[in-house]
Scaffold this active site. Structure first.
Site, PDB file in Angstrom:
ATOM      1  N   ASP A  82      -1.072   3.867   4.347  1.00  0.00           N
ATOM      2  CA  ASP A  82       0.310   3.441   4.084  1.00  0.00           C
ATOM      3  C   ASP A  82       1.083   4.294   3.068  1.00  0.00           C
ATOM      4  OD1 ASP A  82      -0.608   1.443   5.736  1.00  0.00           O
ATOM      5  OD2 ASP A  82      -0.123  -0.222   4.416  1.00  0.00           O
ATOM      6  N   CYS A  92      -3.512  -3.108   0.776  1.00  0.00           N
ATOM      7  CA  CYS A  92      -4.000  -2.482   2.009  1.00  0.00           C
ATOM      8  C   CYS A  92      -5.236  -1.602   1.813  1.00  0.00           C
ATOM      9  CB  CYS A  92      -2.862  -1.754   2.696  1.00  0.00           C
ATOM     10  SG  CYS A  92      -1.621  -2.947   3.287  1.00  0.00           S
ATOM     11  N   ASP A  97       1.934   0.720   7.900  1.00  0.00           N
ATOM     12  CA  ASP A  97       2.359  -0.674   7.932  1.00  0.00           C
ATOM     13  C   ASP A  97       3.555  -0.700   8.892  1.00  0.00           C
ATOM     14  OD1 ASP A  97       1.531  -3.094   6.658  1.00  0.00           O
ATOM     15  OD2 ASP A  97       3.287  -3.072   5.353  1.00  0.00           O
ATOM     16  N   HIS A 119       5.932  -3.401  10.646  1.00  0.00           N
ATOM     17  CA  HIS A 119       6.333  -4.795  10.859  1.00  0.00           C
ATOM     18  C   HIS A 119       7.538  -4.939  11.784  1.00  0.00           C
ATOM     19  CE1 HIS A 119       3.510  -5.938   7.822  1.00  0.00           C
ATOM     20  NE2 HIS A 119       4.175  -5.412   6.812  1.00  0.00           N
ATOM     21  N   LYS A 154      -0.356  -1.217  11.969  1.00  0.00           N
ATOM     22  CA  LYS A 154      -0.877  -2.564  11.729  1.00  0.00           C
ATOM     23  C   LYS A 154       0.243  -3.454  11.219  1.00  0.00           C
ATOM     24  CE  LYS A 154      -2.169  -1.179   7.113  1.00  0.00           C
ATOM     25  NZ  LYS A 154      -1.196  -2.017   6.412  1.00  0.00           N
TER      26      LYS A 154
HETATM   27  C1  VGL Z   1       1.102  -3.457   1.554  1.00  0.00           C
HETATM   28  C2  VGL Z   1       2.082  -5.357   0.746  1.00  0.00           C
HETATM   29  C3  VGL Z   1       2.668  -5.588   1.975  1.00  0.00           C
HETATM   30  C4  VGL Z   1       0.222  -2.274   1.295  1.00  0.00           C
HETATM   31  C5  VGL Z   1       1.667  -3.666   2.786  1.00  0.00           C
HETATM   32  O1  VGL Z   1       0.356  -1.251   1.979  1.00  0.00           O
HETATM   33  O2  VGL Z   1      -0.611  -2.368   0.367  1.00  0.00           O
HETATM   34  N1  VGL Z   1       1.303  -4.303   0.551  1.00  0.00           N
HETATM   35  N2  VGL Z   1       2.452  -4.751   2.978  1.00  0.00           N
HETATM   36 ZN    ZN Z   2       3.415  -4.999   4.833  1.00  0.00          ZN
END
Ligand code: VGL
Ligand code: ZN
Length: 237
Positions: free
Chosen positions: A41, A184, A79, A81, A139
């Protein structure tokens, strides 16, 4: 030389060996064909100025690029969404970012909107320079389920397919870097252990969010799961 002297010299030698390997020279871990680096991420939303900025998240980019040169196998994660995702505070009237709510699958921290599919915020940081990366896995794309882990969604059941990919390629050990250490990165490394991989987290190539004590809690649960905490200097690359 009497036997006590000999024993003393032997113990001193063992102690020196431990010190050399553990502290001064590093662990000298040399990544090979059965090892993969997972870069978690490193996306615009998590960079300074992004909607869910991780403090000093930009500092790790040059280090990750350097580490990646030492790995034959590199996987990047994103990430990813849907708009109005269940993990967004904006999807829950009256709730604010960093509050926690209870969902069907357990507790969910609510976040500012971030990493919406196809947006610039969801793009991987431009400074990431790993042309030999072989897979980008996304994801968190199910509207009603979060997924910190690159392996198993927050329902603790639905697989992303990453374990099948890695096992199909003969990978036994994963090294995890990126953002954020306490979400993550931690969930990815912990699930790697559940799925029978050896797992290392390279601490100085990660940065954390640290909300409500999450960073200390994450290191504790990683240790319990058998995740090994190392520094980039422990790699022989
Ligand atoms: C993450 C919070 C929400 C991360 C992703 O990449 O750690 N943290 N979504
Ligand atoms: Zn997230």
């Amino acid at each position: 030389m009497n036997s006590f002297t000999r024993r003393g010299l032997l113990l001193a030698g063992v102690a020196m060996g431990v010190a050399t390997r553990g502290a001064r020279a590093g662990l000298a871990l040399k990544p090979g064909a059965r090892d993969a680096l997972i870069v978690v991420d490193v996306q615009n939303c998590f960079m300074p100025g992004g909607s869910l900025a991780v403090s000093k998240g930009d500092e790790i980019v040059p280090l990750i690029n350097r580490i990646a040169k030492g790995f034959q196998n590199v996987v990047l994660t994103q990430d990813w969404h849907t708009p109005g995702h269940v993990s967004f505070a904006s999807a829950h009237p009256g709730k604010k970012p960093f509050e926690t709510i209870k969902l069907e699958y357990g507790n969910q921290v609510l976040w500012p909107d971030h990493c919406v599919q196809g947006t610039d915020g969801a793009a991987i940081d431009k400074g990431i320079d790993i042309p030999h990366a072989e897979l980008i896995i996304r994801k968190g794309y199910h509207p009603q389920v979060d997924s910190y882990s690159a392996f198993i969604e927050a329902d603790q059941h639905t697989r992303t397919g990453l374990d099948g990919y890695l096992k199909g390629r003969g990978i036994r050990t994963v090294y995890v870097v990126g953002l954020a250490t306490d979400f993550c990165v931690a969930w990815t490394a912990t699930d790697a252990r559940k799925l029978d991989f050896d797992a290392y987290v390279i601490e100085d190539a990660c940065r954390g969010i640290d909300t409500h004590g999450s960073l200390a809690a994450a290191w504790k649960s990683m240790a319990k799961a058998g995740v090994r905490r190392i520094q980039s200097s422990d790699l022989a690359i």
